[in-house]
Design an enzyme around this catalytic site. Structure first.
Site, PDB file in Angstrom:
ATOM      1  N   LYS A 132     147.578  36.228  76.328  1.00 16.83           N
ATOM      2  CA  LYS A 132     148.882  36.633  76.851  1.00 16.83           C
ATOM      3  C   LYS A 132     148.712  37.716  77.908  1.00 16.83           C
ATOM      4  O   LYS A 132     147.608  38.183  78.175  1.00 16.83           O
ATOM      5  CB  LYS A 132     149.781  37.101  75.706  1.00 16.83           C
ATOM      6  CG  LYS A 132     150.123  35.978  74.728  1.00 16.83           C
ATOM      7  CD  LYS A 132     151.286  36.359  73.841  1.00 16.83           C
ATOM      8  CE  LYS A 132     151.772  35.176  73.019  1.00 16.83           C
ATOM      9  NZ  LYS A 132     152.990  35.487  72.255  1.00 16.83           N
ATOM     10  N   LYS A 191     155.969  34.344  64.318  1.00 11.80           N
ATOM     11  CA  LYS A 191     157.067  35.265  63.997  1.00 11.80           C
ATOM     12  C   LYS A 191     157.662  34.881  62.646  1.00 11.80           C
ATOM     13  O   LYS A 191     158.812  34.452  62.534  1.00 11.80           O
ATOM     14  CB  LYS A 191     158.119  35.247  65.099  1.00 11.80           C
ATOM     15  CG  LYS A 191     157.578  35.740  66.446  1.00 11.80           C
ATOM     16  CD  LYS A 191     158.607  35.615  67.553  1.00 11.80           C
ATOM     17  CE  LYS A 191     158.030  36.065  68.887  1.00 11.80           C
ATOM     18  NZ  LYS A 191     158.979  35.912  70.009  1.00 11.80           N
ATOM     19  N   ASP A 204     156.109  31.218  80.256  1.00  9.08           N
ATOM     20  CA  ASP A 204     156.896  32.215  79.546  1.00  9.08           C
ATOM     21  C   ASP A 204     158.129  32.636  80.330  1.00  9.08           C
ATOM     22  O   ASP A 204     158.032  33.167  81.439  1.00  9.08           O
ATOM     23  CB  ASP A 204     156.026  33.446  79.260  1.00  9.08           C
ATOM     24  CG  ASP A 204     156.760  34.495  78.458  1.00  9.08           C
ATOM     25  OD1 ASP A 204     157.364  34.130  77.432  1.00  9.08           O
ATOM     26  OD2 ASP A 204     156.736  35.673  78.860  1.00  9.08           O
ATOM     27  N   GLU A 214     148.946  32.348  78.919  1.00  5.33           N
ATOM     28  CA  GLU A 214     150.355  32.567  79.266  1.00  5.33           C
ATOM     29  C   GLU A 214     150.521  32.872  80.752  1.00  5.33           C
ATOM     30  O   GLU A 214     149.752  33.633  81.330  1.00  5.33           O
ATOM     31  CB  GLU A 214     150.907  33.722  78.439  1.00  5.33           C
ATOM     32  CG  GLU A 214     152.357  34.078  78.717  1.00  5.33           C
ATOM     33  CD  GLU A 214     152.796  35.306  77.947  1.00  5.33           C
ATOM     34  OE1 GLU A 214     153.352  35.139  76.842  1.00  5.33           O
ATOM     35  OE2 GLU A 214     152.551  36.433  78.428  1.00  5.33           O
ATOM     36  N   ARG A 254     167.319  33.311  40.465  1.00  7.64           N
ATOM     37  CA  ARG A 254     167.458  33.996  41.754  1.00  7.64           C
ATOM     38  C   ARG A 254     166.230  33.827  42.635  1.00  7.64           C
ATOM     39  O   ARG A 254     166.346  33.560  43.832  1.00  7.64           O
ATOM     40  CB  ARG A 254     167.754  35.487  41.517  1.00  7.64           C
ATOM     41  CG  ARG A 254     167.842  36.349  42.770  1.00  7.64           C
ATOM     42  CD  ARG A 254     168.571  35.679  43.930  1.00  7.64           C
ATOM     43  NE  ARG A 254     169.901  35.204  43.549  1.00  7.64           N
ATOM     44  CZ  ARG A 254     170.563  34.264  44.194  1.00  7.64           C
ATOM     45  NH1 ARG A 254     170.045  33.670  45.251  1.00  7.64           N
ATOM     46  NH2 ARG A 254     171.755  33.878  43.786  1.00  7.64           N
TER      47      ARG A 254
END
Length: 281
Positions: free
Chosen positions: A162, A130, A216, A194, A95
């Site tokens: 960002k 992510k 973005d 960004e 598994r």
């Protein structure tokens, strides 16, 4: 495997608990078998070495053969790897080995779909941070197996400013000063910033020291205009809302990179199975 983050050890600890009671009571200890991991659908292979290591951790005496190396495209029905030896050991490891392999093949398969979707475009398909906590290295390797490229793996790899960084700072003047200070103290570091509006892009193009501007959630027409304005000065990365339906149109804008969080946060696991054949005692 990094001793400070050993996902295989963690996964086996999580799965085994105090031991595999079923195998202990119902599988003869001396029974030998051959196990084949088979793809039950179209897929791109990734994670074979990880799966092999799972079997080795359970029993170093198992004989493992990788039949389809990472990066191989399968049509479905092929055996990816085979394991020979103690039937009980194979079943105990099954598994966890499949969990890793299904997940990583899924990432490689989705990445390959994005790479193929942009055709002969020079843009590179990038992953993001992510990722599943604790599995970043494995998942980014799967992106490479699928034909994509890796963005930064850690916050120390490069600078990516960002909107929240700008909002938390003192504005563009302080930002420009920070770039110059960074260039003096860390001259080799890559700097990306960004932008979500063309006015921001134009402001950044007037500054020295920026390597990449991340566009973005911009419309393709805006991306094309931004690329034209900064051609030869900086590189451009597209990000936000990118999927298999619109990625070719985005690549056609001339951006250098297209980052897709879905490669690692939304990839569907591939359907694999372990087929066990009795060999004898």
């Amino acid at each position: 495997m990094d001793s400070t983050n050993d996902p295989i050890a963690n996964a086996l600890r999580e799965d085994l608990g105090a031991g595999d009671i079923t195998t202990q009571y119902f599988v003869p200890q001396n029974l030998q078998a051959l196990g084949k991991i088979v793809a039950r659908e179209r897929a791109v292979v990734a994670g074979t070495e990880v799966a092999a290591e799972v079997f080795r951790r359970i029993n170093p005496q198992l004989s493992i053969e990788i039949l389809q190396p990472d990066g191989t495209a399968l049509s479905g029905g092929e055996a990816i790897m085979q394991v020979r030896g103690s039937a009980g050991s194979i079943l105990t490891a099954e598994r966890v080995a499949l969990n890793f392999l299904q997940r990583l093949c899924g990432i490689a398969t989705l990445t390959r779909q994005f790479v193929e979707a942009i055709g002969k475009s020079r843009a590179k398909i990038l992953d993001t941070r992510k990722t599943t906590p604790g599995l970043r290295g494995l998942e980014k390797a799967a992106v490479l197996a699928g034909g994509g490229a890796n963005h930064r793996s850690t916050l120390s790899d490069m600078v990516l400013v960002k909107d929240n960084h700008l909002n938390a700072g003192a504005g563009l003047a302080e930002f420009a000063s920070g770039i110059q200070r960074l260039r003096q103290e860390r001259p080799g570091i890559r700097i990306e910033v960004e932008a979500d509006r063309l006015e921001q892009v134009r402001s950044f193009l007037e500054m020295d020291g920026i390597d990449v501007i991340l566009l973005d959630n911009m419309e393709p027409t805006e991306m094309r205009e931004a690329v034209a304005a900064g051609k030869g000065k900086v590189q451009f990365e597209a990000s936000g809302g990118i999927n298999l339906k619109n990625v070719r149109r985005i690549a056609a804008t001339g951006v250098d990179y297209i980052s897709v969080g879905a490669l690692t946060h939304s990839a569907r696991s591939i359907d694999l199975s372990l087929e066990l054949t009795h060999v004898g005692s």
